[in-house]
Enzyme design. Structure first.
Site: not given
Length: 764
Positions: A440, A703
């Site tokens: 990303i 995360h």
């Protein structure tokens, strides 16, 4: 006398003490007792910061998230952690992030981690909460220990404490059914646990309980409205007084319902919901307290105290002692203390107020209401001078920039050809395999990178030394990606401090803080830029870094930009003009950068818009107006390029199913979205909506420290391929890798590339 109170205070600490304590514990470098001690010290300090108020919130502090705290208070834990016999705080962290401290995980037999709870945005903010998980079999069992312990701490400091809890209807609305069952069917099981909690608080001498029901400002059907009637009539005999709290919008057609629920008081957001006031004054029973949120809890501008008093004094005259005043919402969403800022732009600084200053403003208003304006004349005059200075500043309004907006036309938002034609040209130019792999954008921000950035800012190294160091980090990142076998590379963003701040520092109209941190989730904090004036781009911002990275490899290199809507939504935005106007200014600035990247030979450009959805109004009836200008702004930024240039965008940690048509209207060639924590549930929208372009559903939850296996990622993409043609699927993580470590990133991406190869063999 008008009563003052607060709905919540920032929990991270003025110097991010909570962040560092959490991360130290998760790494195994400090003890659980040390972490708890930091929490206790922060609570004590923050209560003292609020000691001038009549009522102090207790229970607003959380080690990770207040919704997750409420889940534990209600005994509502996911099945996957219920069998783990360990300290409750470690179980709490496993739900939040998949793991706790290494020693605790080893002792509990959780060395490989568990699936972290799904995370999404708290209404229309950039704060993330852990989504409660419901099934038809969900049950609840009270554990009030956390709240009672914090209440005892506050009492020991001699404070008049007001416990804060999330209301039952909002709690159910925030959660997700994992088996398709009806969440509202759980209300009958939930209410006795809430009643038990209120009884336990009463037994400790609590008089007022703040019960947050922000979904009252959203559109509710008759079943959810009826749920409010059922819930609060069940609490009618509770031995405490309930302050029902709403914020982030206005009640509109829910005004009558809110006014007549059997509670002792009602709080309204007067920053976003001023239209509620007149009808509520007529509807409110004569015995009920009305709390008005008169200070903006979500932005950093000074309150125009004189203007507030102009409309608030007649309300005081009407309500007398039934009037309370507070910030509009919890101050969780603003930085802690403006006094920490010694290097802030000297012209802009007097226009601002952070959490501590907002409470000072609240007390000035209270003294003016209780003792007359003359009792605070000096404060009111100083406030007026600051407000006038901002209005008159030449740096706020630039006629040339406003003239540029007038030249925007529809053609600026249109690509040259439809996607099907562009895709063929891009395939010919890029020559990517089926299931192309990419990331990303960001790679780990190591201590060495942060140290070099700090040394450059302080003057310890010169620009040449800084650029040389960052180029070395970019080269390392490129080498690692080539070794891993990724198909479309990124330069890693070593030179960037933050995806919004980095660009804002190079645009006019922005200023920046040193310590203006706010919590995004857990230990993750962001430092939003302050957008105070008109925006333009004086010079290219990323071209040199990206072209250097491209010079190191034959593989395609993505240019990485933050989109105009995210720049807007993740900044503290000026409130003196429509947000759409500021967004169009940002769009023109990003458009110039996109075109410069293309001219430099960059053929893949990603324009991130993770904050697109969080800007949605909370009422669906108002969505179209926002989406019209937000989509227009993205298209202005992105669509000046040729057909051969491939435009990507990225979105994460929001529910997108209900705006898929608008996402398609972005007309990005490739969109990457977060889906890993939801086990691809977000792709359900594609069963009913034929998304026309390419898509990369995230297969790797960045995360969480958990490292996904090749098999897990293959399974996720196979699920995606049931809804999206394989020839339009990309394989990528669900977000940037900035917060991870290289020893986590390398094995995870190794498995991801292997998964793509397996998919090519099986589905290609």
């Amino acid at each position: 006398m008008v009563i003052t109170h607060n709905l919540g205070f920032p929990r991270i600490g003025a110097k991010r003490e909570l962040k560092f304590a959490l991360e130290s514990y998760w790494k195994g470098e400090s003890s659980r007792d040390a972490l708890r001690a930091v929490g206790a010290e922060l609570r004590a300090r923050h209560w003292q910061d609020q000691a001038g108020l009549d009522l102090i919130p207790v229970g607003d502090f959380a080690f990770y998230d207040q919704v997750l705290d409420m889940s534990f208070t209600l005994g509502h834990l996911p099945e996957r952690v219920r069998g783990v016999k360990d300290d409750v705080l470690d179980t709490y962290f496993r739900v939040a992030r998949g793991r706790s401290a290494p020693a605790a995980d080893a002792q509990a037999g959780c060395t490989s981690g568990v699936a972290a709870g799904e995370m999404t945005k708290w209404f229309d903010t950039n704060y993330h909460y852990i989504v409660p998980e419901f099934t038809a079999a969900t049950d609840f069992a009270l554990d009030a220990s956390r709240l009672l312990e914090q209440l005892a701490e506050a009492r020991s400091q001699g404070l008049n404490a007001k416990p804060v809890i999330i209301g039952p209807v909002t709690y159910l609305a925030l959660g997700k059914s994992k088996d398709g069952s009806d969440r509202l069917a759980l209300l009958d099981r939930l209410l006795p646990v809430y009643s038990e909690l209120l009884n336990q608080l009463a037994a400790q001498g609590v008089q007022w309980v703040q019960i947050d029901e922000p979904i009252l400002v959203t559109e509710l059907d008759e079943r959810w409205r009826h749920a409010f009637e059922i819930a609060y009539h069940a609490f009618k005999t509770a031995p405490v007084k309930l302050l029902l709290t709403t914020y982030f919008g206005d009640l509109q057609d829910q005004g009558y319902l809110a006014a007549h629920l059997p509670v002792a008081g009602l709080h309204l957001d007067m920053v976003r919901g001023r239209n509620d006031l007149a009808p509520l004054l007529n509807l409110l029973p004569s015995t009920k307290i009305l709390s008005l949120g008169v200070i903006d809890g979500r932005n950093v501008w000074k309150t125009d105290l004189n203007a507030v008093l102009d409309w608030l004094e007649p309300v005081r005259d009407q309500l007398g002692e039934r009037l309370w005043i507070a910030p509009s919402c919890s101050l969780l969403h603003v930085p802690v203390d403006l006094d920490s800022e010694q290097r802030l732009d000297p012209e802009v600084r007097p226009w601002l107020a952070f959490a501590r200053q907002k409470l000072d403003e609240l007390q000035v208003l209270a003294r003016a209401l209780n003792q007359g304006r003359e009792s605070v004349r000096a404060e009111l005059d100083a406030n007026r001078a600051a407000i006038d200075s901002r209005r008159q500043s030449a740096r706020v309004n630039d006629p040339a920039i406003k003239a540029a907006l007038s030249r925007i036309d529809a053609q600026m938002g249109q690509r040259q050809s439809p996607y099907a034609e562009r895709a063929l040209k891009q395939a010919e130019r890029l020559r990517l395999p089926r299931f192309p792999t990419t990331t990303i954008g960001s790679f780990p921000q190591t201590p060495e990178i942060r140290r070099a950035r700090q040394q450059f800012r302080s003057g310890a190294i010169d620009e040449a030394g800084y650029v040389g160091f960052m180029r070395g980090e970019i080269a390392r990142c490129v080498r690692e990606q080539e070794r891993l076998g990724l198909d479309v590379l990124v330069h890693g963003e070593a030179e960037r401090n933050d995806m919004v701040e980095y660009f804002g520092e190079q645009l006019t109209g922005f200023t920046f803080t040193e310590f203006g941190w706010v919590q995004s989730y857990g230990s993750r904090c962001v430092k939003p830029p302050i957008l105070f004036g008109d925006v333009h781009r004086p010079k290219p911002m990323t071209v040199d870094w990206i072209t250097y990275a491209q010079s190191l490899t034959e593989r395609p290199m993505k240019g990485m930009l933050t989109g105009p809507v995210t720049m807007l939504n993740w900044s503290f935005v000026r409130d003196d003009q429509p947000r759409s106007v500021s967004c169009r200014q940002l769009a023109l600035a990003i458009r110039e950068e996109v075109l410069d990247l293309e001219r430099a030979g960059v053929r893949v450009i990603q324009i991130d818009e993770p904050a697109l959805r969080e800007g949605l109004p909370l009422r669906r009836s108002q969505w179209k107006g926002y989406l019209d200008w937000a989509i227009e702004c993205f298209r202005i930024a992105a669509n000046g390029v040729s057909d051969e240039t491939q435009i990507h965008t990225h979105m994460c940690y929001s529910e997108f199913n209900d705006i898929m048509a608008s996402i398609a209207d972005l007309d990005a060639d490739v969109i990457t979205i977060e889906t890993s924590r939801s086990d691809m549930e977000l792709l359900a929208a594609f069963e009913h909506f034929q998304y026309p372009n390419a898509i990369g559903p995230g297969v790797y939850d960045v995360h969480s420290p958990n490292i996904p296996s090749e098999a897990q990622m293959v399974e996720l993409i196979r699920k995606a391929a049931e809804r999206i043609p394989p020839e339009r699927l990309w394989v990528n993580p669900d977000c940037g890798l900035k917060t991870r470590q290289w020893n986590e990133v390398i094995p995870a991406l190794t498995n991801m590339v292997a998964a793509a190869k397996t998919l090519r063999a099986g589905l290609g």
